[in-house]
Design a protein around this motif. Sequence first.
Motif, short mmCIF file in Angstrom:
data_model
loop_
_atom_site.label_atom_id
_atom_site.label_comp_id
_atom_site.label_asym_id
_atom_site.label_seq_id
_atom_site.Cartn_x
_atom_site.Cartn_y
_atom_site.Cartn_z
N ALA A 333 0.83 -1.21 0.00
CA ALA A 333 0.00 0.00 0.00
C ALA A 333 0.87 1.25 0.00
CB ALA A 333 -0.93 -0.01 1.21
N ILE A 334 1.95 1.25 0.79
CA ILE A 334 2.85 2.41 0.82
C ILE A 334 3.51 2.60 -0.54
CG2 ILE A 334 4.96 3.35 1.87
CD1 ILE A 334 4.27 1.67 4.37
N PHE A 335 3.95 1.50 -1.13
CA PHE A 335 4.56 1.55 -2.45
C PHE A 335 3.59 2.15 -3.47
CE2 PHE A 335 5.28 -0.52 -6.58
CZ PHE A 335 6.61 -0.23 -6.80
N ALA A 336 2.34 1.69 -3.43
CA ALA A 336 1.34 2.18 -4.37
C ALA A 336 1.05 3.66 -4.16
CB ALA A 336 0.05 1.36 -4.24
N LYS A 337 1.01 4.09 -2.88
CA LYS A 337 0.76 5.51 -2.59
C LYS A 337 1.90 6.38 -3.11
CE LYS A 337 -1.98 7.31 -0.32
NZ LYS A 337 -3.13 8.08 -0.84
N VAL A 338 3.12 5.90 -2.98
CA VAL A 338 4.27 6.65 -3.49
C VAL A 338 4.16 6.79 -5.01
CG1 VAL A 338 6.76 6.52 -3.89
CG2 VAL A 338 5.83 6.09 -1.60
N ILE A 339 3.83 5.68 -5.69
CA ILE A 339 3.65 5.71 -7.15
C ILE A 339 2.56 6.72 -7.52
CG2 ILE A 339 2.83 4.39 -9.13
CD1 ILE A 339 5.58 3.54 -8.45
N SER A 340 1.45 6.66 -6.79
CA SER A 340 0.30 7.52 -7.09
C SER A 340 0.65 8.99 -6.93
CB SER A 340 -0.87 7.16 -6.16
OG SER A 340 -1.90 8.11 -6.27
N THR A 341 1.28 9.34 -5.81
CA THR A 341 1.61 10.75 -5.57
C THR A 341 2.65 11.25 -6.57
OG1 THR A 341 1.19 10.34 -3.23
CG2 THR A 341 2.24 12.41 -3.78
N ALA A 342 3.63 10.40 -6.88
CA ALA A 342 4.62 10.79 -7.89
C ALA A 342 3.94 11.01 -9.24
CB ALA A 342 5.70 9.72 -7.99
N ASN A 343 2.97 10.15 -9.58
CA ASN A 343 2.22 10.34 -10.82
C ASN A 343 1.60 11.73 -10.86
OD1 ASN A 343 2.67 7.75 -11.72
ND2 ASN A 343 0.70 6.95 -11.07
N ASN A 344 0.92 12.09 -9.77
CA ASN A 344 0.21 13.37 -9.72
C ASN A 344 1.16 14.55 -9.84
OD1 ASN A 344 -2.86 13.18 -8.99
ND2 ASN A 344 -1.89 11.51 -7.88
N TYR A 345 2.28 14.50 -9.12
CA TYR A 345 3.19 15.65 -9.10
C TYR A 345 4.15 15.68 -10.29
CZ TYR A 345 1.32 17.19 -4.70
OH TYR A 345 0.46 17.66 -3.73
N LEU A 346 4.20 14.61 -11.05
CA LEU A 346 4.92 14.64 -12.32
C LEU A 346 3.99 15.07 -13.45
CD1 LEU A 346 7.81 14.06 -13.20
CD2 LEU A 346 7.08 11.73 -13.79
N PHE A 347 2.75 14.60 -13.39
CA PHE A 347 1.78 14.94 -14.43
C PHE A 347 1.46 16.43 -14.41
CE2 PHE A 347 -2.70 15.36 -15.81
CZ PHE A 347 -2.54 14.92 -17.11
N SER A 348 1.37 17.01 -13.22
CA SER A 348 0.96 18.40 -13.10
C SER A 348 1.93 19.38 -13.77
CB SER A 348 0.75 18.77 -11.63
OG SER A 348 -0.03 19.92 -11.50
#
Length: 504
Positions: A333-348
């Motif tokens: 779950a922590i790994f997935a959250k890191v991936i998710s947040t990185a997605n958001n802050y790279l996409f933006s």
Amino acid sequence: MNVYALVLALIVLALLAVSVSQVRKTRTKADYLVAGRTLPWYVLVFTLLSSWIGSGSLFAGAENAFNNGFAALWQAAGGWCGLLVIFFIAPRARKFAQFTIPDLLETRYNVWARILGATAILFAFTAIASYQFIGGGDILHIIFPGLDVVARETFGLAAGKEHALGMVIIAVFVVLFTALAGMASVAYMDVVIGSLATFAALLSIPFLLAKTGGWSGAHARLPPEYFQLFGKFGGTGGGFVRAMELLVPTMLLLLGNQSIYQKFFSAKSERDARLSVVGWLAGTLLLEVLIVTIAVLGAAFFLHTPGVKAREIIPYTARNAMPPLLGAILLGAIFAKVISTANNYLFSPSTNLVNDVYLRFINPKASDRTVLRVSRVVIALLGLFALFQGTVSESILAMSLYAYTVYSAAITPVVLAAFFWRRATAAGAVTCILAGTVITIVWNLQQLAAQAHRATFIPAGWLERDAIFPALVVSVASLVLVSFLTPRPTYEKWAPFTGATSGS
């Protein structure tokens, strides 16, 4: 180790499946940048939650909790306070229905506000993406210690730097997931990730409490300051100031956060945007408290264990204090959250470069296919830039506060003024963005000089404090003073943002 590898592999495959499923639906610029403005409120809840809670909470917040106990919740409280204001902004943002914060800045102020805003967002958000990579590298380092050997023997990385190989692996995952389908990929991945993270955290707390002997056992294992209002921050005066240095930049980052506004721009309707904030607030309250509690209970086990890094306390606790299956679910779950947040802050920030630079100044008539191709290239380049930044600082907490402060002082005041202050002018906004950015950068450079025992022109006593208050005071004062010294903006400039009617 098989159960940890299996859980991580299943999560990666699930995230990849979600991204691939959205690719065929992504045909236009609006599809890629704002998911075709089709996201219902319940999807928005999870994607807002996942974009907000990542390494900043799981590693920086946990680092704070490991060192200071439940006083670390002052950092999380900034998000809770900000959400109360966001509730009123969300429907206005959806009604505006653009693609980025610089879109908003140019419409409300002028093109210079767009350019400076896009620049500040790019540096702040790639810094945030960079410490997601650090956090992901830490997780792989804990789960797969064999990576250390590969990093040293194959790539010649020095001892203590082995997690850099894990950072590269995480960066590749993030770029791939983000580039495939844009906002739709990010949003629907977040539904899976948010559900998994909440489930894993709720499962972990009862087990850890039982293992420590309940709250009385945790109290016996930890210093009393871990359960006090200001923890180890100092006396009431100094403790309150330190608490505000954690709360204020977090609150202001949320209030002006482009990633958040892009989600509101993606909503099906103004009603969906407002409803999503209610669910987001409830989820944030729950998850932030659970994260800090897990970190404090982890400190009860490992506070004096040699070699334990404060920022790694949650994954370390999952790996070493929990049954393998439960620990693997929490680590996954922590790994997935890191991936998710990185997605958001790279996409933006990639959206900024494509929408606010490429389409605005270089190729305004670009076809949808060209926009999609350029967007994916930009995401890859920004991923490399974020990866480079991740090699600069070892403290996720320090990097997060720096990024929060740049954004809070430079962007949030002008975004809030756009919605709530009719008198704000273009000149005031441009001065505010410049002042907030420059003061933050100079202050942090002076702090580095002081740590290296070099001469500084800012008094040493001042440099013991974070940059948020001096940067914020100067930026807001600049906005107010310059706005009053320059001509009042026209009705057409402020009316779309304040909800005004022609007769008001």
